[in-house]
Design a protein around this motif. Structure first.
Motif, PDB file in Angstrom:
ATOM      1  N   UNK A  35       0.752  -1.216  -0.041  1.00  0.00           N
ATOM      2  CA  UNK A  35       0.173  -0.075  -0.048  1.00  0.00           C
ATOM      3  C   UNK A  35       1.021   1.188   0.009  1.00  0.00           C
ATOM      4  N   UNK A  36       0.683   2.124  -0.974  1.00  0.00           N
ATOM      5  CA  UNK A  36       1.327   3.317  -1.168  1.00  0.00           C
ATOM      6  C   UNK A  36       0.756   4.497  -0.610  1.00  0.00           C
ATOM      7  N   UNK A  37       1.089   5.089   0.327  1.00  0.00           N
ATOM      8  CA  UNK A  37       0.375   6.402   0.871  1.00  0.00           C
ATOM      9  C   UNK A  37       0.923   7.732   0.070  1.00  0.00           C
ATOM     10  N   UNK A  38       0.180   8.594   0.234  1.00  0.00           N
ATOM     11  CA  UNK A  38       0.534   9.972  -0.235  1.00  0.00           C
ATOM     12  C   UNK A  38       1.644  10.413   0.338  1.00  0.00           C
ATOM     13  N   UNK A  39       1.789  10.237   1.687  1.00  0.00           N
ATOM     14  CA  UNK A  39       2.971  10.690   2.489  1.00  0.00           C
ATOM     15  C   UNK A  39       4.522  10.400   2.045  1.00  0.00           C
ATOM     16  N   UNK A  40       4.369   8.859   1.270  1.00  0.00           N
ATOM     17  CA  UNK A  40       5.634   8.499   0.723  1.00  0.00           C
ATOM     18  C   UNK A  40       6.216   9.211  -0.556  1.00  0.00           C
ATOM     19  N   UNK A  41       5.498  10.339  -1.198  1.00  0.00           N
ATOM     20  CA  UNK A  41       5.926  10.937  -2.211  1.00  0.00           C
ATOM     21  C   UNK A  41       5.935  12.424  -1.984  1.00  0.00           C
ATOM     22  N   UNK A  42       6.050  12.645  -0.539  1.00  0.00           N
ATOM     23  CA  UNK A  42       6.028  14.128  -0.241  1.00  0.00           C
ATOM     24  C   UNK A  42       7.399  14.781  -0.279  1.00  0.00           C
ATOM     25  N   UNK A  43       7.591  15.890  -0.972  1.00  0.00           N
ATOM     26  CA  UNK A  43       8.903  16.450  -0.919  1.00  0.00           C
ATOM     27  C   UNK A  43       9.355  17.085   0.496  1.00  0.00           C
ATOM     28  N   UNK A  44      10.506  16.979   0.706  1.00  0.00           N
ATOM     29  CA  UNK A  44      11.041  17.492   2.033  1.00  0.00           C
ATOM     30  C   UNK A  44      11.245  18.971   2.034  1.00  0.00           C
ATOM     31  N   UNK A  45      11.051  19.779   3.005  1.00  0.00           N
ATOM     32  CA  UNK A  45      11.393  20.942   3.196  1.00  0.00           C
ATOM     33  C   UNK A  45      12.921  21.268   3.139  1.00  0.00           C
ATOM     34  N   UNK A  46      13.532  21.776   2.338  1.00  0.00           N
ATOM     35  CA  UNK A  46      14.865  22.348   2.118  1.00  0.00           C
ATOM     36  C   UNK A  46      15.264  23.424   3.022  1.00  0.00           C
ATOM     37  N   UNK A  47      14.350  24.230   3.305  1.00  0.00           N
ATOM     38  CA  UNK A  47      14.725  25.495   4.211  1.00  0.00           C
ATOM     39  C   UNK A  47      14.880  24.668   5.628  1.00  0.00           C
ATOM     40  N   UNK A  48      13.797  23.789   6.005  1.00  0.00           N
ATOM     41  CA  UNK A  48      13.810  23.243   7.266  1.00  0.00           C
ATOM     42  C   UNK A  48      14.749  22.206   7.534  1.00  0.00           C
ATOM     43  N   UNK A  49      15.271  21.677   6.580  1.00  0.00           N
ATOM     44  CA  UNK A  49      16.568  20.665   6.592  1.00  0.00           C
ATOM     45  C   UNK A  49      17.873  21.417   6.811  1.00  0.00           C
ATOM     46  N   UNK A  50      17.865  22.619   6.028  1.00  0.00           N
ATOM     47  CA  UNK A  50      19.023  23.351   6.101  1.00  0.00           C
ATOM     48  C   UNK A  50      19.343  24.200   7.249  1.00  0.00           C
ATOM     49  N   UNK A  51      18.122  24.921   7.538  1.00  0.00           N
ATOM     50  CA  UNK A  51      18.155  26.060   8.601  1.00  0.00           C
ATOM     51  C   UNK A  51      17.434  25.532   9.910  1.00  0.00           C
ATOM     52  N   UNK A  52      16.701  24.483   9.755  1.00  0.00           N
ATOM     53  CA  UNK A  52      15.837  24.028  11.136  1.00  0.00           C
ATOM     54  C   UNK A  52      14.615  25.023  11.211  1.00  0.00           C
ATOM     55  N   UNK A  53      14.228  25.784  10.383  1.00  0.00           N
ATOM     56  CA  UNK A  53      13.163  26.642  10.604  1.00  0.00           C
ATOM     57  C   UNK A  53      12.261  26.236   9.448  1.00  0.00           C
ATOM     58  N   UNK A  54      10.782  26.251   9.891  1.00  0.00           N
ATOM     59  CA  UNK A  54       9.594  26.103   8.826  1.00  0.00           C
ATOM     60  C   UNK A  54       9.974  27.239   7.810  1.00  0.00           C
ATOM     61  N   UNK A  55       9.343  27.007   6.643  1.00  0.00           N
ATOM     62  CA  UNK A  55       9.250  27.995   5.578  1.00  0.00           C
ATOM     63  C   UNK A  55       7.551  28.326   5.505  1.00  0.00           C
ATOM     64  N   UNK A  56       7.446  29.353   4.784  1.00  0.00           N
ATOM     65  CA  UNK A  56       6.020  29.968   4.653  1.00  0.00           C
ATOM     66  C   UNK A  56       5.197  28.657   3.957  1.00  0.00           C
ATOM     67  N   UNK A  57       5.594  27.881   3.181  1.00  0.00           N
ATOM     68  CA  UNK A  57       4.728  26.821   2.750  1.00  0.00           C
ATOM     69  C   UNK A  57       4.820  25.462   3.397  1.00  0.00           C
TER      70      UNK A  57
END
Length: 100
Positions: A4-26
């Motif tokens: 079973x594939x979920x939509x969550x398996x195909x979500x893109x990671x937030x690069x802003x959150x990965x690089x800076x540890x802060x949520x972006x506006x999106x």
């Protein structure tokens, strides 16, 4: 064995959150759409409050491209202002609550 594939398996990671540890506006918009598809309408709004106004905005732009709507420019500007306020307000709220 079924996979079973979920939509969550195909979500893109937030690069802003990965690089800076802060949520972006999106941050949260993909999960909000996933929640909408699952029928979790209130949870989608809590995840990303501008989700419904963005959908209205996209639908208006789509229909306006086929049928010319009277005063479309004023409606588009109004929807943009509403979306900017909701997105910026949600972003500021996330920043202030995560800092506490």
């Amino acid at each position: 064995m079924a996979v079973f594939l979920k939509i969550e398996d195909y979500m893109l990671p937030c690069l802003n959150k990965k690089m800076f540890g802060v949520d972006c506006m999106g941050c949260g918009i993909q999960r909000a759409f996933a929640l909408l598809f699952q029928g979790e309408f209130i949870a989608a709004f809590k995840m990303y409050p501008a989700i419904y106004t963005l959908i209205i905005f996209a639908l208006f732009i789509f229909f306006n491209s086929f049928m010319k709507i009277r005063h479309a420019n004023k409606i588009i500007v109004s929807l943009v202002i509403i979306n900017v306020i909701l997105i910026a307000g949600n972003f500021i709220l996330k920043l202030t609550t995560n800092q506490l």
